[in-house]
Design an enzyme around this catalytic site. Structure first.
Site, mmCIF file in Angstrom:
data_model
loop_
_atom_site.group_PDB
_atom_site.id
_atom_site.type_symbol
_atom_site.label_atom_id
_atom_site.label_comp_id
_atom_site.label_asym_id
_atom_site.label_seq_id
_atom_site.Cartn_x
_atom_site.Cartn_y
_atom_site.Cartn_z
ATOM 1 N N HIS A 130 59.475 -62.905 44.549
ATOM 2 C CA HIS A 130 59.729 -63.558 45.664
ATOM 3 C C HIS A 130 58.671 -64.938 45.736
ATOM 4 O O HIS A 130 57.385 -64.689 45.609
ATOM 5 C CB HIS A 130 59.556 -62.964 46.941
ATOM 6 C CG HIS A 130 60.272 -63.548 48.055
ATOM 7 N ND1 HIS A 130 61.545 -63.554 48.303
ATOM 8 C CD2 HIS A 130 59.692 -64.260 49.201
ATOM 9 C CE1 HIS A 130 61.936 -64.235 49.516
ATOM 10 N NE2 HIS A 130 60.713 -64.775 49.993
ATOM 11 N N GLY A 147 56.101 -68.417 57.794
ATOM 12 C CA GLY A 147 55.210 -69.466 57.543
ATOM 13 C C GLY A 147 53.868 -68.753 57.527
ATOM 14 O O GLY A 147 52.959 -69.485 56.721
ATOM 15 N N SER A 207 56.041 -60.489 46.790
ATOM 16 C CA SER A 207 55.907 -62.127 47.185
ATOM 17 C C SER A 207 54.631 -62.636 46.617
ATOM 18 O O SER A 207 53.533 -61.930 46.979
ATOM 19 C CB SER A 207 56.102 -62.215 48.717
ATOM 20 O OG SER A 207 55.501 -63.527 49.045
ATOM 21 N N GLY A 263 51.131 -61.271 55.941
ATOM 22 C CA GLY A 263 50.384 -60.346 56.862
ATOM 23 C C GLY A 263 50.795 -60.034 58.079
ATOM 24 O O GLY A 263 49.899 -59.587 58.969
ATOM 25 N N MET A 307 56.872 -73.685 51.158
ATOM 26 C CA MET A 307 56.558 -73.914 52.739
ATOM 27 C C MET A 307 56.385 -75.614 52.559
ATOM 28 O O MET A 307 55.095 -75.881 51.778
ATOM 29 C CB MET A 307 55.616 -73.187 53.349
ATOM 30 C CG MET A 307 56.083 -71.546 53.415
ATOM 31 S SD MET A 307 55.008 -70.608 54.186
ATOM 32 C CE MET A 307 53.633 -70.401 52.831
ATOM 33 N N MET A 363 64.633 -62.488 58.072
ATOM 34 C CA MET A 363 62.995 -62.402 58.286
ATOM 35 C C MET A 363 62.749 -61.589 59.277
ATOM 36 O O MET A 363 63.392 -61.337 60.440
ATOM 37 C CB MET A 363 62.791 -63.940 58.803
ATOM 38 C CG MET A 363 62.891 -65.022 57.824
ATOM 39 S SD MET A 363 62.090 -64.716 56.400
ATOM 40 C CE MET A 363 60.398 -64.645 56.943
ATOM 41 N N ASP A 398 62.176 -59.622 54.872
ATOM 42 C CA ASP A 398 60.876 -60.149 54.172
ATOM 43 C C ASP A 398 60.127 -60.202 55.611
ATOM 44 O O ASP A 398 60.326 -60.856 56.458
ATOM 45 C CB ASP A 398 61.115 -61.460 53.926
ATOM 46 C CG ASP A 398 59.959 -62.620 53.328
ATOM 47 O OD1 ASP A 398 58.806 -61.791 53.485
ATOM 48 O OD2 ASP A 398 60.001 -63.497 53.126
ATOM 49 N N GLY A 399 58.917 -59.528 55.523
ATOM 50 C CA GLY A 399 58.016 -59.610 56.884
ATOM 51 C C GLY A 399 57.466 -58.342 57.192
ATOM 52 O O GLY A 399 58.369 -57.679 57.844
ATOM 53 N N MET A 458 61.324 -72.767 52.705
ATOM 54 C CA MET A 458 60.978 -73.033 54.210
ATOM 55 C C MET A 458 60.771 -74.280 54.373
ATOM 56 O O MET A 458 59.770 -74.703 54.695
ATOM 57 C CB MET A 458 59.928 -71.951 54.760
ATOM 58 C CG MET A 458 60.614 -70.462 54.635
ATOM 59 S SD MET A 458 58.939 -69.380 55.239
ATOM 60 C CE MET A 458 58.513 -68.878 53.354
#
Length: 217
Positions: free
Chosen positions: A32, A141, A7, A144, A36, A136, A174-175, A67
């Protein structure tokens, strides 16, 4: 072995092309791109200009995650910019079916995205028309964040529906993804892993791409 989608949210924007070239040479299949709007999520990132600028410098699949509130209004711009996959959040539109239709009609692969607090049942009516589902594994948003282990159950649910119905969509996560958290996700049915800080915050991003692959062999 899982497909890796670094990403650019965690990349060095001043040296973005160099960072992209590093993960491209490492064999990452996807790139990716998190878009946002400051409304659906608190952060604001880049727009279609980034996608258009990146398109000529890599052959990686450009995986664009919107997003944004009411994404159907801007979908044509991202289609024209050169996105290969466009993901829309089910929570961000009252017209998820229409949004996915716009993407498909534009000749781009369609992805539906669900947040940690959204049940799989919310997207079941459109699973037949998507090429990818993004689960997700943190709240969207910010980069890290710590991986939410309860989201693994959703991956398993999606994988079961996929088998029962004969669907062939990819399941992306993702995340908080790293070489540890990716293992249970892969076992549950994930096929694509987005990794931001794990890859781009490392001294050698290419090495981190390989670590994700090695962890899911």
């Amino acid at each position: 072995m899982i497909k890796v989608a670094p990403s650019i949210l965690s990349a060095d924007y001043v040296n973005l092309q160099k960072d992209i070239e590093k993960v491209d040479k490492a064999g990452a299949e996807y790139l990716h791109i998190d878009v946002m709007d400051g409304t659906f999520v608190p952060s604001i990132s880049y727009g279609p200009g980034f996608v258009k600028a990146i398109r000529p410098i890599t052959n990686m699949t450009l995986d664009v995650h919107l997003m944004v509130q009411n994404p159907e209004h801007i979908l044509p711009i991202f289609i024209d910019a050169g996105a290969d996959i466009i993901g829309v959040q089910v929570e961000a539109t009252q017209h998820i079916h229409r949004a996915l239709q716009i993407i498909k009609n534009g000749g781009v692969k369609a992805e539906v995205v669900i947040n940690p607090g959204t049940p799989v049942a919310m997207i079941e009516p459109v699973l037949h028309m998507v090429d990818q589902v993004l689960v997700m594994t943190v709240n969207p948003g910010f980069g890290g964040q710590k991986f939410l282990p309860e989201t693994v159950e959703k991956i398993a649910q999606l994988n079961e529906i996929k088998k029962q119905k004969g669907y062939d969509f990819d399941i992306e996560i993702d995340g908080g993804v790293n070489n540890k958290t990716v293992v249970d996700c892969y076992k549950a049915g994930a096929t694509v892993a987005v990794a931001g800080s794990f890859v781009f915050n490392a001294d050698d991003p290419a090495e981190r791409v390989e670590e994700l692959r090695d962890a899911t062999k």
